[in-house]
Design a protein around this motif. Structure first.
Motif, PDB file in Angstrom:
ATOM      1  N   GLN A 147     -26.042  36.986-126.684  1.00 36.24           N
ATOM      2  CA  GLN A 147     -27.086  38.010-126.578  1.00 36.24           C
ATOM      3  C   GLN A 147     -26.382  39.356-126.403  1.00 36.24           C
ATOM      4  OE1 GLN A 147     -28.508  39.584-123.057  1.00 36.24           O
ATOM      5  NE2 GLN A 147     -30.610  38.885-123.366  1.00 36.24           N
ATOM      6  N   LEU A 148     -26.762  40.339-127.221  1.00 34.73           N
ATOM      7  CA  LEU A 148     -26.107  41.648-127.156  1.00 34.73           C
ATOM      8  C   LEU A 148     -27.120  42.744-126.841  1.00 34.73           C
ATOM      9  CD1 LEU A 148     -23.898  41.375-130.381  1.00 34.73           C
ATOM     10  CD2 LEU A 148     -23.262  40.774-128.046  1.00 34.73           C
ATOM     11  N   LEU A 149     -26.636  43.783-126.189  1.00 37.34           N
ATOM     12  CA  LEU A 149     -27.456  44.985-126.001  1.00 37.34           C
ATOM     13  C   LEU A 149     -26.877  46.042-126.933  1.00 37.34           C
ATOM     14  CD1 LEU A 149     -29.634  46.647-124.485  1.00 37.34           C
ATOM     15  CD2 LEU A 149     -27.875  47.223-122.801  1.00 37.34           C
ATOM     16  N   SER A 150     -27.710  46.554-127.820  1.00 41.75           N
ATOM     17  CA  SER A 150     -27.211  47.520-128.800  1.00 41.75           C
ATOM     18  C   SER A 150     -26.893  48.859-128.142  1.00 41.75           C
ATOM     19  CB  SER A 150     -28.256  47.735-129.897  1.00 41.75           C
ATOM     20  OG  SER A 150     -27.875  48.848-130.687  1.00 41.75           O
ATOM     21  N   SER A 151     -25.705  49.401-128.492  1.00 40.32           N
ATOM     22  CA  SER A 151     -25.380  50.782-128.085  1.00 40.32           C
ATOM     23  C   SER A 151     -25.595  51.712-129.264  1.00 40.32           C
ATOM     24  CB  SER A 151     -23.923  50.907-127.643  1.00 40.32           C
ATOM     25  OG  SER A 151     -23.474  49.809-126.947  1.00 40.32           O
ATOM     26  N   GLY A 152     -26.198  51.208-130.349  1.00 40.42           N
ATOM     27  CA  GLY A 152     -26.425  52.030-131.539  1.00 40.42           C
ATOM     28  C   GLY A 152     -25.271  51.893-132.508  1.00 40.42           C
ATOM     29  N   PRO A 153     -25.198  52.802-133.504  1.00 38.08           N
ATOM     30  CA  PRO A 153     -24.148  52.694-134.527  1.00 38.08           C
ATOM     31  C   PRO A 153     -22.761  52.792-133.909  1.00 38.08           C
ATOM     32  CG  PRO A 153     -25.741  54.435-135.051  1.00 38.08           C
ATOM     33  CD  PRO A 153     -26.080  53.939-133.695  1.00 38.08           C
ATOM     34  N   SER A 154     -21.812  52.028-134.459  1.00 34.92           N
ATOM     35  CA  SER A 154     -20.441  52.091-133.936  1.00 34.92           C
ATOM     36  C   SER A 154     -19.845  53.453-134.285  1.00 34.92           C
ATOM     37  CB  SER A 154     -19.599  50.960-134.532  1.00 34.92           C
ATOM     38  OG  SER A 154     -18.928  51.418-135.672  1.00 34.92           O
ATOM     39  N   ARG A 155     -18.840  53.849-133.529  1.00 33.81           N
ATOM     40  CA  ARG A 155     -18.278  55.183-133.726  1.00 33.81           C
ATOM     41  C   ARG A 155     -17.631  55.327-135.101  1.00 33.81           C
ATOM     42  NH1 ARG A 155     -14.758  56.128-128.608  1.00 33.81           N
ATOM     43  NH2 ARG A 155     -15.541  54.045-128.209  1.00 33.81           N
ATOM     44  N   LYS A 156     -17.091  54.191-135.612  1.00 25.84           N
ATOM     45  CA  LYS A 156     -16.336  54.283-136.859  1.00 25.84           C
ATOM     46  C   LYS A 156     -17.207  54.132-138.104  1.00 25.84           C
ATOM     47  CE  LYS A 156     -11.893  52.699-135.130  1.00 25.84           C
ATOM     48  NZ  LYS A 156     -11.280  51.422-134.813  1.00 25.84           N
TER      49      LYS A 156
END
Ligand code: 5AD
Ligand code: SF4
Length: 461
Positions: free
Chosen positions: A408-417
């Motif tokens: 189960q993941l909590l999204s931090s949004g788009p990855s920096r790269k």
């Protein structure tokens, strides 16, 4: 301004009324050094400045006020501060109206050094008087540079925080530390332990959840001592009780905390973690050294065997729990055998990851007087590389072991790269990058497909 204030406009205005229009609409930039407590203090500094009408900007060049929130835990933090202050002098020469404030642990420790080395700083404030910042800036406006450091806090400050992340929040449960680890400057700077009342912690958590927060990290230097200084009608709340209560707040999905002290980490806390759905499978248990001799010299209050016993207990009570740690290499007097003992404990404990530090002598700590026993820097560097190599191997193996599992993941949004990749964090506090878009703050499931030493790649389920 209220109409009441307008009606008394002929009276001598108070300092606050005279100053208010001058800071409203102005901009600030905060640079934070150091740990999560400092990050959270910076959020509170931002909260105070915004309440005073200021807005955040992303660079020094665009700011009317620059705040450096400093760290004193290791020497390189000192060097970075003075480097920054040197650059800021040039900015101030160009724009004399620019205000500079230096707060946090290094300001608390080196109040006069900061003043002497950087007289262009407008305000030097400490760890116990963050709430005074706006008033000190006013004072500097009118009377010139000011230094104000208090030796202790009257209470845990209740300050509004301006959070950058709408879904994750830090919550201070206590300040200070009553331990006396011989390498550590924190007790001298953050003072004695002082806990927030559980009702205050809970109302803050409920407010945060109502605001959209789904994950909180409870903060304290030594969370196992939580509540020992409180008296709730003859009863002392325990950290395990607090974990259960916070973890039961409706709508809160995840609870992390940092840091417990291995000497006080007990079954009761591990059970509270395991029994409380929202409390995540992650434990940060700072080892510092694996040598009994060095642990004694550090005043840590446990030996390698007891530490490994706690690790085993945590894994037995909360299966699947991930373990992280802090380790110091090159504490005064550390021999090859002592260092080998650290490698042995690292191999036995199999941490998911470790923050590894080279010992840094902090004037004012007991270990700083052990000059005769300082370890040769070349030897320390070699040991450091050996330790990180071993730990990286273990971390990679541990990550490989979760390939194929669903997390189960909590999204931090788009990855920096890569915009097309979502960066998520597991309940074991691992970063997992997944192709596709999942809005920040949303929980989702992914299957781990590839392991890397320090992160994972996954596929959306
Ligand atoms: N030198 C090196 N590392 C230190 N830490 C604390 N004080 C020192 C020091 N003087 C590390 C410890 C602690 C972490 C926050 O920083 O490992 O757990
Ligand atoms: Fe420093 Fe030890 Fe207190 Fe942690 S427990 S803040 S290492 S004195």
């Amino acid at each position: 301004m209220t109409s009441e204030t307008n009606t008394v406009a002929v009276a001598l205005p108070t300092r606050r009324e005279r100053r208010r229009p001058t800071r409203k609409g102005k901009t600030y930039f905060i640079r934070t050094f150091g740990c999560q407590m400092n990050e959270h203090d910076s959020e509170r500094i931002a909260g105070l400045l915004e309440a005073d009408g200021m807005t955040a900007v992303g660079s020094v060049g665009a700011a009317d006020l620059v705040v450096l929130n400093t760290c004193a835990i290791r020497e390189n933090a000192d060097n970075r501060l003075y480097g920054n202050l040197g650059h800021l002098k040039a900015d101030k020469d160009e724009r004399p109206a620019l205000q500079i404030a230096v707060g946090g642990c290094l300001a608390q420790k080196d109040r006069n050094v900061v003043r002497d080395r950087a007289p262009w700083v407008d305000v030097v404030f400490g760890t116990h008087n963050i709430d005074r910042l706006v008033s000190l800036l006013d004072q500097a406006d009118e009377w010139g540079p000011v230094t104000e450091i208090l030796e202790e806090s009257a209470a845990v400050p209740e300050l509004p925080a301006k959070r950058d992340d709408p879904h994750r929040a830090w919550v201070t449960i206590m300040i200070g530390c009553n331990n006396s680890c011989t390498f550590c400057i924190v007790p001298a700077l953050r003072g004695a332990e002082m806990s927030r009342r559980p009702s205050d912690v809970l109302s803050e958590v409920r407010r945060l959840v109502a605001d959209g927060v789904v994950e909180v990290t409870l903060l304290g230097q030594n969370v196992n001592s939580y509540g020992r200084d409180l008296d709730l009608g003859g009863r002392k709340p325990l950290f395990a009780d607090l974990l259960r209560q916070v973890g039961s707040v409706d709508g809160l999905e995840r609870v992390f905390y940092t840091s417990p002290h291995p000497k006080d980490f007990n079954r009761d806390v591990a059970e509270a973690m395991a029994e409380t759905r929202a409390v995540c499978e992650h434990l940060h248990l700072p080892l510092q050294s694996g040598s009994d001799r060095i642990l004694a010299a550090m005043h840590r209050g446990y030996n390698a065997e007891r530490f490994l016993g706690k690790v085993e207990m945590a894994r037995e009570v909360y299966p699947g729990i991930a373990l992280t740690t802090d380790i110091i290499v090159g504490f005064p007097g550390e021999t090859d055998d002592d260092f080998q003992a650290t490698l042995d404990v690292v191999a036995a404990a199999r941490f998911d990851s470790a923050f590894t530090f080279i010992y840094s002598s902090r004037p004012g700590t007991a270990a700083a007087d052990m000059v005769d026993e300082f370890v040769d820097p070349g030897v320390v560097r070699e040991r450091y590389l050996k330790l990180t190599e071993l730990q990286d191997e273990i971390a990679f193996e541990k990550n490989q072991a979760v390939v194929g599992q669903s997390l189960q993941l909590l999204s931090s949004g788009p990855s920096r790269k890569d915009e097309a990749v979502t960066s998520g964090r597991s309940r074991t506090n691992k970063t997992v990058n997944v192709a596709g878009t999942v809005p920040a703050g949303q929980l989702f499931d992914a299957v781990v497909t590839v392991a890397h030493p320090h992160h994972l790649t996954g596929r959306l389920v």
